[in-house]
Design an enzyme around this catalytic site. Structure first.
Site, PDB file in Angstrom:
ATOM      1  N   GLU A 151       6.461 -47.095  20.441  1.00 28.17           N
ATOM      2  CA  GLU A 151       6.255 -48.245  21.322  1.00 28.17           C
ATOM      3  C   GLU A 151       6.111 -47.729  22.756  1.00 28.17           C
ATOM      4  O   GLU A 151       6.911 -46.899  23.181  1.00 28.17           O
ATOM      5  CB  GLU A 151       7.432 -49.220  21.250  1.00 28.17           C
ATOM      6  CG  GLU A 151       7.143 -50.474  22.051  1.00 28.17           C
ATOM      7  CD  GLU A 151       8.241 -51.539  21.957  1.00 28.17           C
ATOM      8  OE1 GLU A 151       9.257 -51.306  21.280  1.00 28.17           O
ATOM      9  OE2 GLU A 151       8.054 -52.584  22.574  1.00 28.17           O
ATOM     10  N   ASN A 180      12.451 -49.175  15.484  1.00 30.66           N
ATOM     11  CA  ASN A 180      11.560 -48.886  14.347  1.00 30.66           C
ATOM     12  C   ASN A 180      12.145 -49.413  13.038  1.00 30.66           C
ATOM     13  O   ASN A 180      13.327 -49.241  12.777  1.00 30.66           O
ATOM     14  CB  ASN A 180      11.398 -47.372  14.194  1.00 30.66           C
ATOM     15  CG  ASN A 180      11.223 -46.680  15.512  1.00 30.66           C
ATOM     16  OD1 ASN A 180      10.272 -46.925  16.220  1.00 30.66           O
ATOM     17  ND2 ASN A 180      12.186 -45.847  15.878  1.00 30.66           N
ATOM     18  N   HIS A 205      21.458 -55.122  19.482  1.00 31.32           N
ATOM     19  CA  HIS A 205      20.116 -55.492  19.944  1.00 31.32           C
ATOM     20  C   HIS A 205      19.049 -54.922  19.002  1.00 31.32           C
ATOM     21  O   HIS A 205      18.169 -55.649  18.532  1.00 31.32           O
ATOM     22  CB  HIS A 205      19.925 -54.975  21.371  1.00 31.32           C
ATOM     23  CG  HIS A 205      18.572 -55.227  21.953  1.00 31.32           C
ATOM     24  ND1 HIS A 205      18.307 -56.291  22.787  1.00 31.32           N
ATOM     25  CD2 HIS A 205      17.392 -54.559  21.815  1.00 31.32           C
ATOM     26  CE1 HIS A 205      17.039 -56.265  23.139  1.00 31.32           C
ATOM     27  NE2 HIS A 205      16.456 -55.220  22.559  1.00 31.32           N
ATOM     28  N   GLU A 206      19.121 -53.631  18.731  1.00 27.45           N
ATOM     29  CA  GLU A 206      18.092 -53.005  17.884  1.00 27.45           C
ATOM     30  C   GLU A 206      18.163 -53.572  16.471  1.00 27.45           C
ATOM     31  O   GLU A 206      17.139 -53.796  15.830  1.00 27.45           O
ATOM     32  CB  GLU A 206      18.237 -51.481  17.859  1.00 27.45           C
ATOM     33  CG  GLU A 206      18.248 -50.806  19.234  1.00 27.45           C
ATOM     34  CD  GLU A 206      17.104 -51.207  20.152  1.00 27.45           C
ATOM     35  OE1 GLU A 206      16.018 -51.550  19.639  1.00 27.45           O
ATOM     36  OE2 GLU A 206      17.297 -51.194  21.388  1.00 27.45           O
ATOM     37  N   HIS A 246      16.513 -56.949  16.268  1.00 27.37           N
ATOM     38  CA  HIS A 246      15.050 -56.871  16.272  1.00 27.37           C
ATOM     39  C   HIS A 246      14.465 -56.905  14.864  1.00 27.37           C
ATOM     40  O   HIS A 246      13.284 -57.200  14.694  1.00 27.37           O
ATOM     41  CB  HIS A 246      14.582 -55.572  16.945  1.00 27.37           C
ATOM     42  CG  HIS A 246      14.310 -55.703  18.413  1.00 27.37           C
ATOM     43  ND1 HIS A 246      13.610 -56.756  18.947  1.00 27.37           N
ATOM     44  CD2 HIS A 246      14.615 -54.884  19.460  1.00 27.37           C
ATOM     45  CE1 HIS A 246      13.505 -56.582  20.266  1.00 27.37           C
ATOM     46  NE2 HIS A 246      14.116 -55.469  20.599  1.00 27.37           N
TER      47      HIS A 246
HETATM   48 ZN   LIG Z   1      14.482 -54.577  22.485  1.00 26.90          ZN
END
Ligand SMILES: [Zn+2]
Length: 913
Positions: free
Chosen positions: A129, A273, A305-306, A309
């Protein structure tokens, strides 16, 4: 440099159903074979009104050596494609589905950009990203093309025993010559930016997690050998996040495996990812001995947070990079809710508002200001900003405030069910919320419509940059107990947006009576009972009322108040209900009253912040306000002695505003900010308060000490308050406290060690020197911890600061390729007001040279650092001239697109910073 524009978005001409990769890793290079299954996209042809096929196919590719290129097994003639520096164009692809095969050679070992595939400490790792995948193979590399990935990795067994990619490992085994392979298959179609690959020597912590529906998930946390003892906290955090998302959002994990890898060289915090998160090692490795309370909480929130996602970002991804806040704003909102559920809403909210004001508000009023949904960019990496993340989260929070928890969650369910497995836009998200709101509003025909609002107008929050200001004038009629409010909103101009329209502002307010009691907020024409029904839940502060301000000017009359000479105190923007600034004259007495009695923790804290800003500002202009400081001291004394307040709340209520906020306050008061003077004024105010409150502070310090040994999250409020007391009493020259702060560096708690160092930081005393040396000696072999020492040394505000920074840059333990180290030293310098902003301009010139040098190795980190110059126009003439000259020198260097864009924005004529 050319811009990418939202208005130019077109669907891809060819759909991509599969991306099959074979990646062969060697000691000095890598070979990548790709098989991409394409088919003409009917939607694209419809959009263009063109015929079925024949459109050329663009494949992005940077720093790739093309070794072969075939379509359906036939090698492409050289005239069938055009190879350019940033990709290749297939001139006339087949009109029917086809397979494109390519083989490229890449050089991960010499890749210092930390984008694409690179080597960090012997470990192969990736960051794709936003546009890193094109540094691995030729590919459309656009977020709206979701394909199924299958990846075969081959490498030498001894140097790369662990081979990881997304999805599930479906096969592995030995090969000739000491090599081996693994094949990973990801059943969920994903855009290329979510691809990841890791290969190297790693140790792992492995645990099982059972989902709400009873499925078993293998959790694996991979770190460098020797670091396994520091992974317990990260693993526990991951489990809490997974459970929370099931309970609050009903969202469950969807694969058999979830991997996290810690990497030393990383441009960002972490990357989501699919099923293979890659983390900056400083956000994984931790326990109370090597990390502070603050770092432990941050790690927990980034892991969450990850993980979050996986749904808001991976299952539903972004159609194009203008929609970045669709995944980031929403996921920040989710991780903030997670932290406040776990550790208390009030404190978490104050901390987040403080960050927003010190970073995003600053960005919003400078040359790099941009909307939550920008409409053009040159380098997308420059848009991973606090506006996209933190302001984006505030926009989601406003929807939550306006709609209430139940309707907001209905909107979320609608959003997920509509867009799962696809690439969506910010508009799609708002539409789901609007549809949920319409349903809810239809159901509640009888109830008042005071909270209804226009969604089309609300969307201006996505398109307008700048921080709106609410200007409020009051008229108090004591004879009939009526308070009239005249509210006017405006948003200052920002680059490219000279004129702004009114936005929808949820304004939560309360009234505090003379005895500190909450008073009802009753609008003209309402009876008291109706007014009471409108009260928000008590978590907002008692008797809070939500008003929607959506016109440029609004007149309100609040009735039924006690008939008395003085008006009740006005508690505004409770819980910081909108990311705006307030402009209203408030007498010291009113703020002191709110600081003592406001039942909303945020508004109470804010009253104290306003008083502190006034006191610092006065001192910075050599006119210290003795009466204000005395009242402030008395109020703080009462707060410290208040047994109903937690130690953490006391520490927050007494903390001074950050340097950016002080500069902003100076500007709002009509002055040119003088950073060294503000810095010195804040320190002298600490000294004054440290002297005035000596007895109370020392009593509190004694009380805190009994809780020091509790491990996080317990005892953190006591440690935090101790740190504040150390800083204030050290400033006042208390020898016993100075000795205690010095001794903390040798103790068992990293939190106290760092508070000790911070308390001693401002004075060139032997104890400071001794503490710094002791810390270095103890932690010199742990890079993650040593970075905090680099930052501390770079921000020491005395002596020859630039010479010290130069020595740090030449220090044998300084790693110029590790963004953490670079940020520690150069970020430390940027935050060192007396040295960076020294009148001779040497700090600026030094920084400009460092940025130009860094840009050659790592444009992403360099361009972020270049933003330290963005405020140059806000300073006085001489300082502005010095900064401008440093910027102009930087502009003449050969710069990357990333840094070039930032420098050009800073120098642009139409900037209102
Ligand atoms: Zn983020």
């Amino acid at each position: 440099m050319s811009s990418v524009r939202l208005a130019d978005y077109r669907p891809a001409p060819y759909l991509l159903s599969r991306t099959d990769l074979t990646v062969r890793l060697y000691g000095d290079h890598a070979l990548v074979e790709a098989q991409l299954r394409f088919a003409p996209n009917p939607a694209a042809n419809e959009a263009d009104g063109a015929g079925a096929s024949g459109e050329p196919l663009w494949l992005a590719g940077i720093a790739l050596t093309l070794e072969s290129l075939q379509i359906d097994g036939l090698t492409l003639a050289s005239e069938a494609y055009a190879l350019e520096s940033e990709g290749l164009m297939i001139k006339a692809p087949p009109a029917a589905p086809f397979v494109l095969q390519s083989r490229v050679r890449i050089e991960p070992h010499s890749n210092t950009t930390l984008e694409g595939l690179y080597v960090s400490g012997g470990l192969f790792t990736t960051q794709c990203e936003a546009e890193g995948f094109r540094r691995i193979t030729f590919h459309p590399d656009r977020p709206d093309l979701l394909s199924r990935f299958r990846v075969r990795i081959e490498a030498e067994h001894s140097s790369c025993p662990v081979l990881l990619s997304n999805g599930n490992c479906i096969d592995s085994g030995p090969l000739d010559q000491g090599r081996h392979y693994a094949i990973w298959d990801d059943p969920f179609p994903k855009p290329s930016y979510l691809f990841a690959l890791v290969a190297g020597v790693l140790e792992e912590r492995r645990e099982l997690f059972t989902t709400a529906s009873g499925r078993s998930v293998q959790l694996r946390l991979h770190v460098e050998p020797g670091d396994l003892t520091y992974t317990e906290h990260a693993m526990a955090s991951l489990r809490r996040a997974m459970r929370w998302d099931e309970q609050r959002y009903g969202l469950e994990y969807d694969l058999d495996e979830y991997n996290i890898v810690a990497v030393r060289h990383f441009n960002m915090g972490a990357m989501e990812n699919k099923s293979l998160n890659i983390f900056n090692s400083k956000l994984v490795l931790a326990d109370h001995e090597i990390a502070t309370d603050e770092e432990l909480e941050r790690i927990e929130s980034v892991i969450a947070h990850e993980y979050f996602h996986n749904w808001t970002g991976n299952r539903i991804t972004c159609r194009d990079w203008f929609q970045l806040s669709l995944k980031e704003g929403l996921t920040v909102f989710r991780d903030q809710s997670f932290t406040s559920d776990l550790h208390g809403a009030a404190i978490n909210r104050i901390e987040n508002v403080s960050i927003l004001r010190n970073t995003q508000f600053r960005e919003d009023s400078g040359p790099t200001a941009h909307p939550v949904q920008p409409d053009a960019y040159q380098a997308i990496d420059n848009f991973y900003t606090t506006t996209i993340y933190e302001k984006g989260s505030e926009v989601i929070r406003m929807l939550h405030t306006l709609l209430g928890e139940e309707t907001f969650m209905r909107g979320m369910t609608l959003y997920v069910s509509r867009h799962d497995g696809s690439a969506a836009t910010c508009d799609d998200f708002v539409r789901a919320m609007e549809d949920a709101a319409t349903l809810a509003w239809d159901e509640a025909q009888e109830s008042s419509d005071s909270c209804r609002f226009d969604f089309a107008q609300f969307k201006r929050w996505y398109h307008q940059a700048g921080t709106p200001v609410l200007q409020i004038q009051r008229n108090w009629d004591g004879s009939c107990g009526e308070l009239e409010l005249h509210i006017r909103q405006h948003t200052p101009p920002t680059p490219g947006q000279p004129h702004k329209q009114a936005v929808v502002i949820p304004l939560v307010l309360g009234l505090v009576g003379q005895g500190g009691e909450p008073l009802p907020v009753q609008l003209e024409g309402e009876d008291p009972e109706t007014a009471q029904e409108q009260d928000l839940p008590p978590s907002w502060g008692r008797r809070s009322r939500l008003l929607v301000i959506d016109q440029p000017e609004v007149q309100l009359r609040l009735c039924g108040l006690p008939k008395q000479h003085h008006p009740p105190a006005l508690s505004l923007l409770r819980q910081f209900s909108a990311p705006i600034k307030l402009d209203l004259g408030r007498p010291v007495a009113e703020l002191v009253h709110l600081l003592a009695h406001d039942s909303d923790p945020l508004a109470r804290w804010d009253a104290g912040q306003l008083l502190l800003k006034r006191a610092v500002l006065a001192r910075s202009q050599g006119q210290h306000d003795a009466q204000l400081e005395e009242e402030l001291g008395d109020a703080f004394g009462r707060i410290l002695n208040d047994p109903s307040l937690s130690q953490a709340s006391k520490a927050l209520l007494l903390s001074l505003p950050g340097q950016p906020e002080l500069e902003d306050a100076a500007q709002q008061a009509g002055h040119k900010p003088d950073p060294p003077a503000l810095f010195a004024a804040a320190q002298s105010l600490r000294q004054r308060l440290g002297q005035a409150l000596a007895t109370t502070l020392l009593q509190q310090l004694e009380a805190c000490q009994t809780e020091w040994t509790q491990s996080w999250p317990h005892g953190q409020g006591d440690r935090r308050l101790s740190g504040l007391i150390w800083a204030w009493r050290s400033a006042a020259g208390d020898a016993a406290v100075i000795a205690q702060a010095r001794a903390a560096v040798d103790g068992a708690s990293m939190t106290l060690a760092r508070y000790g160092l911070a308390a001693l930081q401002h004075h060139d005393r032997p104890e400071r020197q001794a503490a710094s040396e002791a810390f270095y000696a103890r932690w010199q072999h742990r890079p993650v911890i040593l970075d905090s020492w680099f930052a501390l040394e770079a921000s020491a505000p005395f002596g020859d600061g630039l010479a010290r920074v130069q020595r740090l840059l030449e220090h044998p333990r300084y790693d110029p390729n590790a963004p953490n180290s670079v940020r520690a030293v150069l970020g430390g310098l940027a935050g060192n007001a007396p040295v960076f902003h020294a009148a001779d301009g040497n700090g600026y010139r030094f920084m400009a040279r460092q940025i130009a040098d860094l840009d050659g190795r790592n444009p992403i980190t360099a361009s972020r650092l270049a933003k330290v110059f963005s405020r140059w126009r806000s300073y006085g003439t001489e300082r502005a001239a010095q900064m401008h000259s440093a910027l102009s020198t930087l502009a003449q260097a050969e710069l990357s697109a990333n840094t070039g864009e930032v420098v050009q924005q800073c120098l642009a004529e139409d900037n209102h910073g």
